[in-house]
Motif scaffolding. Structure first.
Motif, mmCIF file in Angstrom:
data_model
loop_
_atom_site.group_PDB
_atom_site.id
_atom_site.type_symbol
_atom_site.label_atom_id
_atom_site.label_comp_id
_atom_site.label_asym_id
_atom_site.label_seq_id
_atom_site.Cartn_x
_atom_site.Cartn_y
_atom_site.Cartn_z
ATOM 1 N N ARG A 6 0.820 -1.209 0.000
ATOM 2 C CA ARG A 6 0.000 0.000 0.000
ATOM 3 C C ARG A 6 0.848 1.251 0.000
ATOM 4 O O ARG A 6 0.421 2.295 -0.441
ATOM 5 N N TRP A 7 2.030 1.168 0.534
ATOM 6 C CA TRP A 7 2.905 2.334 0.625
ATOM 7 C C TRP A 7 3.869 2.401 -0.546
ATOM 8 O O TRP A 7 4.750 3.245 -0.578
ATOM 9 N N SER A 8 3.699 1.533 -1.531
ATOM 10 C CA SER A 8 4.665 1.492 -2.623
ATOM 11 C C SER A 8 4.827 2.832 -3.322
ATOM 12 O O SER A 8 5.930 3.232 -3.652
ATOM 13 N N ARG A 9 3.721 3.549 -3.537
ATOM 14 C CA ARG A 9 3.842 4.844 -4.206
ATOM 15 C C ARG A 9 4.412 5.907 -3.283
ATOM 16 O O ARG A 9 5.033 6.851 -3.739
ATOM 17 N N VAL A 10 4.226 5.751 -1.975
ATOM 18 C CA VAL A 10 4.857 6.668 -1.035
ATOM 19 C C VAL A 10 6.365 6.455 -1.082
ATOM 20 O O VAL A 10 7.143 7.389 -1.020
ATOM 21 N N VAL A 11 6.771 5.198 -1.230
ATOM 22 C CA VAL A 11 8.197 4.896 -1.323
ATOM 23 C C VAL A 11 8.783 5.529 -2.577
ATOM 24 O O VAL A 11 9.871 6.099 -2.554
ATOM 25 N N VAL A 12 8.047 5.459 -3.686
ATOM 26 C CA VAL A 12 8.509 6.124 -4.915
ATOM 27 C C VAL A 12 8.663 7.611 -4.649
ATOM 28 O O VAL A 12 9.664 8.226 -5.030
ATOM 29 N N GLY A 160 -5.485 6.432 2.932
ATOM 30 C CA GLY A 160 -6.881 6.832 2.961
ATOM 31 C C GLY A 160 -7.568 6.504 1.658
ATOM 32 O O GLY A 160 -6.993 5.899 0.767
ATOM 33 N N GLY A 161 -8.809 6.920 1.561
ATOM 34 C CA GLY A 161 -9.587 6.667 0.359
ATOM 35 C C GLY A 161 -10.107 5.239 0.322
ATOM 36 O O GLY A 161 -10.225 4.576 1.346
ATOM 37 N N GLU A 162 -10.389 4.786 -0.871
ATOM 38 C CA GLU A 162 -10.906 3.431 -1.067
ATOM 39 C C GLU A 162 -9.769 2.417 -1.015
ATOM 40 O O GLU A 162 -8.652 2.712 -1.423
ATOM 41 N N PHE A 163 -10.097 1.230 -0.529
ATOM 42 C CA PHE A 163 -9.114 0.150 -0.521
ATOM 43 C C PHE A 163 -9.258 -0.641 -1.811
ATOM 44 O O PHE A 163 -10.344 -1.093 -2.159
ATOM 45 N N ASP A 164 -8.157 -0.782 -2.533
ATOM 46 C CA ASP A 164 -8.140 -1.532 -3.787
ATOM 47 C C ASP A 164 -7.739 -2.968 -3.468
ATOM 48 O O ASP A 164 -6.568 -3.252 -3.203
ATOM 49 N N TRP A 165 -8.716 -3.858 -3.482
ATOM 50 C CA TRP A 165 -8.464 -5.253 -3.103
ATOM 51 C C TRP A 165 -7.579 -5.960 -4.121
ATOM 52 O O TRP A 165 -6.842 -6.884 -3.757
ATOM 53 N N ASP A 166 -7.620 -5.553 -5.381
ATOM 54 C CA ASP A 166 -6.768 -6.179 -6.392
ATOM 55 C C ASP A 166 -5.293 -5.849 -6.172
ATOM 56 O O ASP A 166 -4.422 -6.685 -6.371
ATOM 57 N N ARG A 167 -5.036 -4.591 -5.761
ATOM 58 C CA ARG A 167 -3.646 -4.166 -5.537
ATOM 59 C C ARG A 167 -3.256 -4.254 -4.074
ATOM 60 O O ARG A 167 -2.115 -3.994 -3.715
ATOM 61 N N ASN A 168 -4.213 -4.578 -3.200
ATOM 62 C CA ASN A 168 -3.988 -4.729 -1.765
ATOM 63 C C ASN A 168 -3.396 -3.472 -1.132
ATOM 64 O O ASN A 168 -2.446 -3.523 -0.369
#
Length: 188
Positions: A6-12, A160-168
């Motif tokens: 979930r934090w992958s884009r924060v890491v980017v 926050g926001g919606e949880f994307d179950w496909d991307r976890n």
């Protein structure tokens, strides 16, 4: 935030941030500039949320921001290399919104409002007090790294926001922006 992807884009964003911090003298070779204080933040207190939580240090390695452990959902983390709250510069604290089965430390962060108080206790016995200026929810694809990691003030970040179950992972980040109103002193 049940799992680290979930934090992958924060890491980017952290990779971009690391570069920005070096450019603006906030990181990089510590021997090249002033020695940073050995003072660290130890606890965050947000009276309006009834939140008092310990802070741990979060390292930045190879441009990736470490996250608080998922098995310690009531702990938030200060991103080492950012300013110590109460000092000049951008101070960044991360915390999980939830775990697989329960709320975590920053679960109520999205309910904060402008003008509310955030206090950060430091290892030198001093407490820095901030006033919330703004709260925003942004897509992780549009994470505002400059506003979070370069501009002066305290930044609290969670999912926050919606949880994307496909991307976890959650689609967004909730970010609280706060300005120092009372420099660190010995009064709690």
């Amino acid at each position: 935030m049940a799992e680290s992807p979930r934090w992958s884009r924060v890491v980017v964003a952290g990779v971009l941030t690391g570069a920005a911090m070096v450019v603006f003298g906030q990181g990089g070779d510590r021997d090249a500039g002033p020695v940073r204080s050995r003072v660290v933040p130890e606890r965050i207190d947000i009276p309006s949320l009834g939140l008092k939580a310990p802070l741990m240090r979060l390292d930045v390695k190879d441009g990736e921001v470490e996250l608080p452990p998922y098995d310690e959902p009531d702990v938030a983390g200060w991103v080492e290399g950012t300013a110590v709250p109460g000092d000049e510069g951008p101070a960044v604290i991360l915390g999980h919104v939830d775990t697989k089965d329960a709320p975590a430390v920053f679960y109520k962060l999205k309910t904060m409002r402008e003008g509310q108080v955030i206090k950060v206790a430091r290892s030198d016995g001093k407490v820095a007090q901030y006033r919330v200026d703004a709260i925003e929810q942004v897509s992780k694809d549009s994470f505002p790294a400059d506003k979070v990691y370069v501009e002066d003030g305290l930044r609290l970040v969670t999912c926050g926001g919606e949880f994307d179950w496909d991307r976890n992972q959650y689609d967004d980040n909730v970010i609280v922006y706060a300005t120092l109103v009372k420099p660190a002193d010995s009064a709690a």
